[in-house]
Design a protein around this motif. Structure first.
Motif, short mmCIF file in Angstrom:
data_model
loop_
_atom_site.label_atom_id
_atom_site.label_comp_id
_atom_site.label_asym_id
_atom_site.label_seq_id
_atom_site.Cartn_x
_atom_site.Cartn_y
_atom_site.Cartn_z
N ARG A 81 12.57 31.50 57.53
CA ARG A 81 11.33 30.77 57.26
C ARG A 81 10.39 30.83 58.47
O ARG A 81 9.20 31.05 58.34
N LEU A 82 10.97 30.63 59.66
CA LEU A 82 10.14 30.63 60.87
C LEU A 82 9.57 32.02 61.16
O LEU A 82 8.45 32.15 61.65
N LYS A 83 10.34 33.06 60.85
CA LYS A 83 9.84 34.42 61.08
C LYS A 83 8.70 34.76 60.12
O LYS A 83 7.84 35.57 60.44
N ALA A 84 8.71 34.14 58.94
CA ALA A 84 7.67 34.41 57.95
C ALA A 84 6.35 33.71 58.26
O ALA A 84 5.32 34.07 57.70
N LEU A 88 1.50 29.39 64.16
CA LEU A 88 2.43 28.36 64.60
C LEU A 88 1.65 27.17 65.15
O LEU A 88 0.94 27.29 66.15
N ASP A 89 1.78 26.03 64.47
CA ASP A 89 1.18 24.81 64.98
C ASP A 89 2.19 24.11 65.89
O ASP A 89 3.25 24.66 66.18
N LEU A 93 6.08 25.19 66.43
CA LEU A 93 6.57 25.56 67.77
C LEU A 93 7.81 24.75 68.14
O LEU A 93 8.76 25.28 68.73
N LEU A 94 7.78 23.45 67.80
CA LEU A 94 8.94 22.60 68.08
C LEU A 94 10.14 23.05 67.26
O LEU A 94 11.26 23.13 67.77
N GLN A 95 9.91 23.37 65.99
CA GLN A 95 11.00 23.85 65.14
C GLN A 95 11.58 25.16 65.67
O GLN A 95 12.79 25.35 65.69
N LEU A 96 10.70 26.05 66.12
CA LEU A 96 11.16 27.32 66.68
C LEU A 96 11.97 27.08 67.95
O LEU A 96 13.01 27.71 68.16
N ALA A 97 11.51 26.16 68.78
CA ALA A 97 12.24 25.85 70.02
C ALA A 97 13.61 25.26 69.70
O ALA A 97 14.62 25.64 70.30
#
Length: 200
Positions: A81-84, A88-89, A93-97
């Motif tokens: 999902r994050l790659k799609a 990035l808000d 960004l927090l979810q990716l981190a």
């Protein structure tokens, strides 16, 4: 006595092989007949979207806690999902981190994200920051442990090399000692001509 025991066992086993008696089910009177109908299909409800907001509301904290548990148990769907995402808000960004902080991620990724997440968390409200500080603390301890294991592995490899060199030196010295011992034994043996002359 053996015959009696054998007879009892035989009777017991033959009783186990008998067919069970089939009892006919009782019929319900016509007035009590109940028709069973399948329940009406309920319209499918999509899962409610959690509110990922960077505040101290209980629902927001619960959503972030559930998110952390979800990516800890199964990070692959969230990774996809994050790659799609194209943009990035702050929440993404927090979810990716948080995703990159997963213990299965490579050391370098987690080390890099540690400082980024520390900076992000410093701007959060206190309760939200406390929620993520546990992840930062855990990751820091994990990074320290991995560094220690890496250092011990290098030290172990160096010591193994030293042991192998010392064993080789030991084998070479043992060969020299054996050769000197043999030379000494040959020198200490009286020669055959001396024995013959000395005996006359």
């Amino acid at each position: 006595m053996k015959k009696l025991v054998s007879l009892v066992v035989l009777l017991f086993l033959s009783g186990c092989q008998l067919k069970p008696v089939v009892v006919a089910p009782e019929e319900l009177p016509a007035s009590e007949t109940v028709s069973i109908q399948p329940p009406a299909a309920e319209p499918e409800q999509s899962e409610p979207v959690p509110s990922f907001i960077l505040d101290e509301q209980a629902t927001s904290l619960a959503a972030w806690l559930d998110y952390k548990q979800q990516i800890l148990l199964d990070p692959e769907p969230e990774s996809a999902r994050l790659k799609a995402l194209t943009t990035l808000d702050e929440v993404a960004l927090l979810q990716l981190a948080l995703h990159n902080l997963h213990p299965d991620m490579p050391y370098v990724n987690r080390f890099r994200v540690q400082t980024q997440l520390t900076e992000m968390v410093s701007t959060f409200p206190p309760r939200l920051a406390a929620l993520f500080s546990w992840d930062l603390t855990f990751n820091q301890k994990l990074l320290e442990a991995e560094s220690a294991v890496s250092a011990l592995t290098r030290l172990n490899a160096q010591q193994q090399d030293t042991i192998e060199r010392l064993q080789k030196t030991n084998r070479d010295l043992q060969k020299k000692i054996d050769a000197l011992t043999q030379i000494e034994a040959e020198l200490n043996q009286p020669s055959t001509s001396e024995t013959n002359n000395g005996g006359q």
